[in-house]
Design an enzyme around this catalytic site. Sequence first.
Site, short mmCIF file in Angstrom:
data_model
loop_
_atom_site.label_atom_id
_atom_site.label_comp_id
_atom_site.label_asym_id
_atom_site.label_seq_id
_atom_site.Cartn_x
_atom_site.Cartn_y
_atom_site.Cartn_z
N LYS A 105 0.82 -1.23 0.00
CA LYS A 105 0.00 0.00 0.00
C LYS A 105 0.84 1.26 0.00
O LYS A 105 0.51 2.25 -0.65
CB LYS A 105 -0.97 0.01 1.19
CG LYS A 105 -0.31 -0.25 2.53
CD LYS A 105 -0.95 -1.43 3.23
CE LYS A 105 -0.06 -1.92 4.34
NZ LYS A 105 -0.59 -3.04 5.07
N ASP A 201 -1.02 4.17 7.79
CA ASP A 201 -1.43 2.96 7.06
C ASP A 201 -2.82 3.14 6.45
O ASP A 201 -3.04 2.84 5.27
CB ASP A 201 -1.41 1.77 8.04
CG ASP A 201 -1.89 0.50 7.40
OD1 ASP A 201 -1.12 -0.10 6.62
OD2 ASP A 201 -3.04 0.09 7.66
N LYS A 205 -4.14 3.47 2.40
CA LYS A 205 -5.22 2.67 1.80
C LYS A 205 -6.32 3.55 1.22
O LYS A 205 -6.84 3.28 0.13
CB LYS A 205 -5.78 1.71 2.85
CG LYS A 205 -4.77 0.64 3.26
CD LYS A 205 -5.25 -0.09 4.49
CE LYS A 205 -4.26 -1.14 4.95
NZ LYS A 205 -4.56 -1.66 6.29
N1 NAP Z 1 1.55 -8.23 7.28
C1 NAP Z 1 0.30 -7.96 6.89
O1 NAP Z 1 -0.70 -8.28 7.55
C2 NAP Z 1 0.08 -7.25 5.58
C3 NAP Z 1 -1.22 -7.01 5.13
C4 NAP Z 1 -1.43 -6.37 3.91
C5 NAP Z 1 -0.34 -5.99 3.15
N2 NAP Z 1 0.92 -6.21 3.61
C6 NAP Z 1 2.06 -5.78 2.77
O2 NAP Z 1 2.73 -6.94 2.29
C7 NAP Z 1 4.11 -6.63 2.07
C8 NAP Z 1 4.97 -7.67 2.78
O3 NAP Z 1 4.70 -7.60 4.17
P1 NAP Z 1 5.30 -8.69 5.21
O4 NAP Z 1 4.58 -8.46 6.48
O5 NAP Z 1 5.27 -10.05 4.59
O6 NAP Z 1 6.83 -8.20 5.33
P2 NAP Z 1 8.04 -8.95 6.06
O7 NAP Z 1 7.54 -10.04 6.92
O8 NAP Z 1 8.90 -7.87 6.63
O9 NAP Z 1 8.84 -9.63 4.84
C9 NAP Z 1 9.64 -8.93 3.93
C10 NAP Z 1 10.41 -9.91 3.03
O10 NAP Z 1 11.17 -9.16 2.10
C11 NAP Z 1 12.54 -9.59 2.14
N3 NAP Z 1 13.39 -8.41 1.92
C12 NAP Z 1 13.39 -7.26 2.63
N4 NAP Z 1 14.35 -6.42 2.15
C13 NAP Z 1 14.96 -7.08 1.15
C14 NAP Z 1 16.05 -6.75 0.27
N5 NAP Z 1 16.70 -5.60 0.37
N6 NAP Z 1 16.41 -7.66 -0.66
C15 NAP Z 1 15.77 -8.85 -0.74
N7 NAP Z 1 14.75 -9.22 0.05
C16 NAP Z 1 14.36 -8.34 0.99
C17 NAP Z 1 12.75 -10.17 3.51
O11 NAP Z 1 13.83 -11.09 3.45
P3 NAP Z 1 14.31 -11.96 4.73
O12 NAP Z 1 13.20 -12.97 4.94
O13 NAP Z 1 15.58 -12.60 4.32
O14 NAP Z 1 14.44 -10.99 5.86
C18 NAP Z 1 11.38 -10.81 3.79
O15 NAP Z 1 11.37 -12.12 3.26
C19 NAP Z 1 4.29 -5.19 2.57
O16 NAP Z 1 4.22 -4.30 1.50
C20 NAP Z 1 3.11 -4.98 3.51
O17 NAP Z 1 2.72 -3.63 3.62
C21 NAP Z 1 1.17 -6.85 4.79
#
Ligand code: NAP
Length: 425
Positions: A105, A201, A205
């Site tokens: 988002k 956030d 949205k």
């Molecule tokens: N969490 C929710 O409930 C939710 C809901 C709606 C939308 N979203 C959106 O979904 C997206 C992902 O969220 P998330 O909660 O899954 O995030 P997260 O748990 O922080 O995961 C981020 C992933 O990206 C990888 N990454 C980060 N920096 C990197 C880099 N420089 N090079 C390569 N890989 C990199 C990380 O690698 P490592 O595993 O090696 O650290 C990790 O696997 C975001 O945009 C968030 O706003 C999340």
Amino acid sequence: MRRVSIGLLGLGQIGSEVYRVISRKRSLFQKRYDVRFDITKILVKNTKKKRFKSLDSKLLTSKPSDVLKDPSIDLVIELVGGVALAKKFVLEAFRNGKDVVTANKALLAEEGESIYKEAKKLGRQIFFEASVGGGIPVIKSLREGLAANHIHSILGIINGTSNYILTQMSQHGVDFDVALQEAQAKGYAELDPTFDIEGVDAAHKIAILARYSFEQKIPFKSVDCEGIKHISQHDIDFAKRFGYSIKLLAIAKKQKDGIEARVQPTLLPNNHILAKVDGSFNAILFEGDEVGEVLLYGKGAGPEPTASAVLSDVIDWAKGIRSNLPRTSKSQVKVKSISSILSRYYLRFSVIDKPGTLSYISGILGKHNVSISNVIQTEKKSGTTVPLILLTYKGHEADIRTAVKKIDSNRSVIREKTRVIRIES
Ligand SMILES: NC(=O)c1ccc[n+]([C@@H]2O[C@H](COP(=O)([O-])OP(=O)(O)OC[C@H]3O[C@@H](n4cnc5c(N)ncnc54)[C@H](OP(=O)(O)O)[C@@H]3O)[C@@H](O)[C@H]2O)c1
């Protein structure tokens, strides 16, 4: 049967769940859609990190080009998060002939225009159902079910963390900090919950929704944003006495003289349909010119609902849907400044209890064209500080702010900064 090779950028909370769903439901998707989805490369930061058991760790890479430049990959799913890096990856995917699905988002609210422009130029698509409302099919509803409408109003409870905190404060009398810790323990809030509780956030949205619904460019900076961290138990209790609930509301309205786009704690009458949306749930109330009001309700975040939305985009893409980019209407209207909005207000003054205070305050409000509709003044001993609560009729934000500033500057009457909360009916 068609085979779709997917490159995953990010294997965190959401990426891991997307991987698991694709593995678990591969044969179901084959049967239903005649498509086999295979994740063939996964970009992560740290390839050595311990992950879940069912993962094929040979798919991991820390080199973005292994995903973005691999000609065998048909579709990229961006789940890295953040803005600058994600933008770089998305644009590179487009330039390498790949469409993108994202849940990001922040990326779309802040950099959407340059991404949509590049997608259009290169004939590419970006799908972003998971960026708003988690598992609730919001973008799909706008694109399909509401396609015949002009949408003129969107009211949303679209941050589960804030809604959970406000619900706990209201139903169980829990303090803000305790409710926040509970939200973190239950996995609703991020470890750094700043974007949730400061309204950023929800602002991301509503910017995406307003952009899509009104076919207007919405500069993210023009979305006025206020979070819930100043809401006290006092406010919740007084709101109840007047028959209202306090919710963090994201609001977008299209009017003849411009667009209103804002996020704010709001007093909602208890009989308003959004006042009944409690806990970590989200709801979005659209008003369209043909359909009238439509309410979408469900789980707005978390790995499973978000992965459900990501997969719905992947399936749409595989079905050949090519119309997901927001349209831009020829006649662009501006986002109105917050000072020009017209609203009713809840005002909580912290006054020194002495005769004449109410008439002094109402006099200044009156001079600024603000009329009072209800009053609560709690009684205490003369000379002590007491809350004085006023609800107003509709007035202009600029008038309210000027009047309150003037009242607050009189230290012989006022002890603390006055709390101003807008009322939506
Ligand atoms: N969490 C929710 O409930 C939710 C809901 C709606 C939308 N979203 C959106 O979904 C997206 C992902 O969220 P998330 O909660 O899954 O995030 P997260 O748990 O922080 O995961 C981020 C992933 O990206 C990888 N990454 C980060 N920096 C990197 C880099 N420089 N090079 C390569 N890989 C990199 C990380 O690698 P490592 O595993 O090696 O650290 C990790 O696997 C975001 O945009 C968030 O706003 C999340």
